[in-house]
Scaffold this motif. Structure first.
Motif, PDB file in Angstrom:
ATOM      1  N   ARG A  68      18.792  99.620  72.017  1.00 25.62           N
ATOM      2  CA  ARG A  68      17.614  99.381  71.534  1.00 25.62           C
ATOM      3  C   ARG A  68      17.346  99.569  69.852  1.00 25.62           C
ATOM      4  O   ARG A  68      16.713  98.760  69.428  1.00 25.62           O
ATOM      5  CB  ARG A  68      16.896 100.673  72.201  1.00 25.62           C
ATOM      6  N   ALA A  69      18.399 100.339  69.428  1.00 25.73           N
ATOM      7  CA  ALA A  69      18.407 100.377  68.029  1.00 25.73           C
ATOM      8  C   ALA A  69      18.704  99.126  67.341  1.00 25.73           C
ATOM      9  O   ALA A  69      18.217  98.861  66.244  1.00 25.73           O
ATOM     10  CB  ALA A  69      19.275 101.652  67.587  1.00 25.73           C
ATOM     11  N   LEU A  70      19.617  98.087  67.850  1.00 24.75           N
ATOM     12  CA  LEU A  70      20.029  97.192  67.500  1.00 24.75           C
ATOM     13  C   LEU A  70      18.970  96.056  67.818  1.00 24.75           C
ATOM     14  O   LEU A  70      19.008  94.779  67.076  1.00 24.75           O
ATOM     15  CB  LEU A  70      21.437  96.593  67.830  1.00 24.75           C
ATOM     16  N   GLY A  71      18.116  96.157  68.338  1.00 24.61           N
ATOM     17  CA  GLY A  71      16.664  95.157  68.718  1.00 24.61           C
ATOM     18  C   GLY A  71      17.292  94.323  69.823  1.00 24.61           C
ATOM     19  O   GLY A  71      16.675  93.167  70.002  1.00 24.61           O
ATOM     20  N   ASP A  72      18.340  94.607  70.307  1.00 22.90           N
ATOM     21  CA  ASP A  72      18.607  93.871  71.614  1.00 22.90           C
ATOM     22  C   ASP A  72      17.843  94.101  73.085  1.00 22.90           C
ATOM     23  O   ASP A  72      18.626  94.961  73.819  1.00 22.90           O
ATOM     24  CB  ASP A  72      20.320  93.886  71.735  1.00 22.90           C
ATOM     25  N   ARG A  73      16.760  93.601  73.057  1.00 21.92           N
ATOM     26  CA  ARG A  73      16.091  94.003  74.262  1.00 21.92           C
ATOM     27  C   ARG A  73      16.748  93.466  75.920  1.00 21.92           C
ATOM     28  O   ARG A  73      16.529  94.177  76.567  1.00 21.92           O
ATOM     29  CB  ARG A  73      14.337  93.402  74.159  1.00 21.92           C
ATOM     30  N   ASP A  74      17.319  92.359  75.684  1.00 20.12           N
ATOM     31  CA  ASP A  74      18.031  91.980  76.842  1.00 20.12           C
ATOM     32  C   ASP A  74      19.148  92.777  77.253  1.00 20.12           C
ATOM     33  O   ASP A  74      19.127  93.207  78.469  1.00 20.12           O
ATOM     34  CB  ASP A  74      18.381  90.391  76.788  1.00 20.12           C
ATOM     35  N   GLY A  75      19.891  93.174  76.255  1.00 15.96           N
ATOM     36  CA  GLY A  75      20.883  94.090  76.532  1.00 15.96           C
ATOM     37  C   GLY A  75      20.728  95.618  76.906  1.00 15.96           C
ATOM     38  O   GLY A  75      21.021  96.084  77.960  1.00 15.96           O
ATOM     39  N   GLU A  76      19.458  95.912  76.203  1.00 15.95           N
ATOM     40  CA  GLU A  76      18.862  97.507  76.774  1.00 15.95           C
ATOM     41  C   GLU A  76      18.530  97.178  78.144  1.00 15.95           C
ATOM     42  O   GLU A  76      18.717  98.219  78.618  1.00 15.95           O
ATOM     43  CB  GLU A  76      17.868  97.650  75.694  1.00 15.95           C
ATOM     44  N   ARG A  77      17.871  96.417  78.293  1.00 11.86           N
ATOM     45  CA  ARG A  77      17.141  96.196  79.552  1.00 11.86           C
ATOM     46  C   ARG A  77      18.504  96.237  80.681  1.00 11.86           C
ATOM     47  O   ARG A  77      18.309  96.903  81.856  1.00 11.86           O
ATOM     48  CB  ARG A  77      16.528  94.774  79.984  1.00 11.86           C
ATOM     49  N   ALA A  78      19.465  95.507  80.444  1.00 11.18           N
ATOM     50  CA  ALA A  78      20.702  95.519  81.336  1.00 11.18           C
ATOM     51  C   ALA A  78      21.374  96.714  81.367  1.00 11.18           C
ATOM     52  O   ALA A  78      21.618  97.319  82.385  1.00 11.18           O
ATOM     53  CB  ALA A  78      21.562  94.516  80.823  1.00 11.18           C
ATOM     54  N   ALA A  79      21.505  97.524  80.303  1.00 14.73           N
ATOM     55  CA  ALA A  79      22.124  98.727  80.326  1.00 14.73           C
ATOM     56  C   ALA A  79      21.235  99.945  81.094  1.00 14.73           C
ATOM     57  O   ALA A  79      21.570 100.575  81.733  1.00 14.73           O
ATOM     58  CB  ALA A  79      22.157  99.324  78.694  1.00 14.73           C
ATOM     59  N   LEU A  80      19.799  99.637  80.961  1.00 12.58           N
ATOM     60  CA  LEU A  80      19.034 100.577  81.767  1.00 12.58           C
ATOM     61  C   LEU A  80      18.882 100.212  83.021  1.00 12.58           C
ATOM     62  O   LEU A  80      19.127 101.202  83.910  1.00 12.58           O
ATOM     63  CB  LEU A  80      17.338 100.439  81.176  1.00 12.58           C
ATOM     64  N   ARG A  81      18.947  99.002  83.497  1.00 17.66           N
ATOM     65  CA  ARG A  81      19.357  98.783  85.002  1.00 17.66           C
ATOM     66  C   ARG A  81      20.563  99.564  85.486  1.00 17.66           C
ATOM     67  O   ARG A  81      20.890  99.932  86.705  1.00 17.66           O
ATOM     68  CB  ARG A  81      19.457  97.514  85.047  1.00 17.66           C
ATOM     69  N   ALA A  82      21.705  99.410  84.683  1.00 16.31           N
ATOM     70  CA  ALA A  82      22.989  99.970  85.018  1.00 16.31           C
ATOM     71  C   ALA A  82      22.860 101.360  84.957  1.00 16.31           C
ATOM     72  O   ALA A  82      23.454 102.112  85.796  1.00 16.31           O
ATOM     73  CB  ALA A  82      24.196  99.470  84.111  1.00 16.31           C
ATOM     74  N   LEU A  83      22.191 102.110  84.291  1.00 16.36           N
ATOM     75  CA  LEU A  83      21.955 103.352  84.279  1.00 16.36           C
ATOM     76  C   LEU A  83      21.166 103.734  85.340  1.00 16.36           C
ATOM     77  O   LEU A  83      21.575 104.781  86.212  1.00 16.36           O
ATOM     78  CB  LEU A  83      20.965 104.014  83.006  1.00 16.36           C
ATOM     79  N   LEU A  84      20.245 103.126  85.756  1.00 17.99           N
ATOM     80  CA  LEU A  84      19.348 103.547  87.171  1.00 17.99           C
ATOM     81  C   LEU A  84      20.496 103.229  88.478  1.00 17.99           C
ATOM     82  O   LEU A  84      20.608 104.075  89.357  1.00 17.99           O
ATOM     83  CB  LEU A  84      18.169 102.713  87.287  1.00 17.99           C
ATOM     84  N   ASP A  85      21.307 102.298  88.351  1.00 15.51           N
ATOM     85  CA  ASP A  85      22.147 101.953  89.349  1.00 15.51           C
ATOM     86  C   ASP A  85      23.150 103.408  89.487  1.00 15.51           C
ATOM     87  O   ASP A  85      23.826 103.443  90.566  1.00 15.51           O
ATOM     88  CB  ASP A  85      22.934 100.614  89.132  1.00 15.51           C
ATOM     89  N   ALA A  86      23.593 103.860  88.316  1.00  9.11           N
ATOM     90  CA  ALA A  86      24.459 104.779  88.266  1.00  9.11           C
ATOM     91  C   ALA A  86      24.090 106.162  88.934  1.00  9.11           C
ATOM     92  O   ALA A  86      24.581 107.350  89.128  1.00  9.11           O
ATOM     93  CB  ALA A  86      24.827 105.150  86.804  1.00  9.11           C
ATOM     94  N   GLY A  87      22.733 106.184  89.286  1.00  8.38           N
ATOM     95  CA  GLY A  87      22.167 107.627  89.797  1.00  8.38           C
ATOM     96  C   GLY A  87      21.769 108.693  88.831  1.00  8.38           C
ATOM     97  O   GLY A  87      22.532 109.836  89.345  1.00  8.38           O
ATOM     98  N   PRO A  88      20.892 108.472  88.110  1.00  9.01           N
ATOM     99  CA  PRO A  88      20.667 109.640  87.080  1.00  9.01           C
ATOM    100  C   PRO A  88      19.604 110.594  87.778  1.00  9.01           C
ATOM    101  O   PRO A  88      19.281 110.388  88.775  1.00  9.01           O
ATOM    102  CB  PRO A  88      20.116 109.012  86.049  1.00  9.01           C
TER     103      PRO A  88
END
Length: 105
Positions: A68-88
């Motif tokens: 997000r800090a780098l402005g990479d919206r697609d990368g951020e989106r993928a990372a958020l999905r991976a976070l959700l998949d990891a069971g927070p």
């Protein structure tokens, strides 16, 4: 402080201490040194080393923040999905879902 983490990485690469030092160094770089690019690289390294390790949720969260800090919206989106998949926890889940909605996906 980062010098200590780097020393741990040199002395015990691939071990438990190195894994913890990698995530800690990434956090330090992102939150205090404002070096999102280096933090992203370290979070990715930690997730490669231990995709389901004890600090995986922290690494996924930090990766999303760094992207997000780098402005990479697609990368951020993928990372958020991976976070959700990891069971927070519920609060982290809600925050990640809200950010995904804000990103339009």
């Amino acid at each position: 402080l980062d010098a200590v983490y780097q020393e741990v990485l040199r002395r015990a690469p691939g071990g438990d201490a190195a894994y913890v030092a990698t995530v800690a160094s990434a956090e330090l770089r992102l939150e205090h040194l404002r070096d999102a690019r280096a933090a992203v690289a370290l979070y990715r390294q930690a997730l490669r080393q231990r995709p389901t390790g004890s600090l995986a949720l922290e690494a996924h969260r930090g990766l999303a923040e760094g992207l997000r800090a780098l402005g990479d919206r697609d990368g951020e989106r993928a990372a958020l999905r991976a976070l959700l998949d990891a069971g927070p926890d519920p609060d982290t889940r809600a925050a990640a879902q809200a950010r995904l909605r804000a990103l339009g996906g």
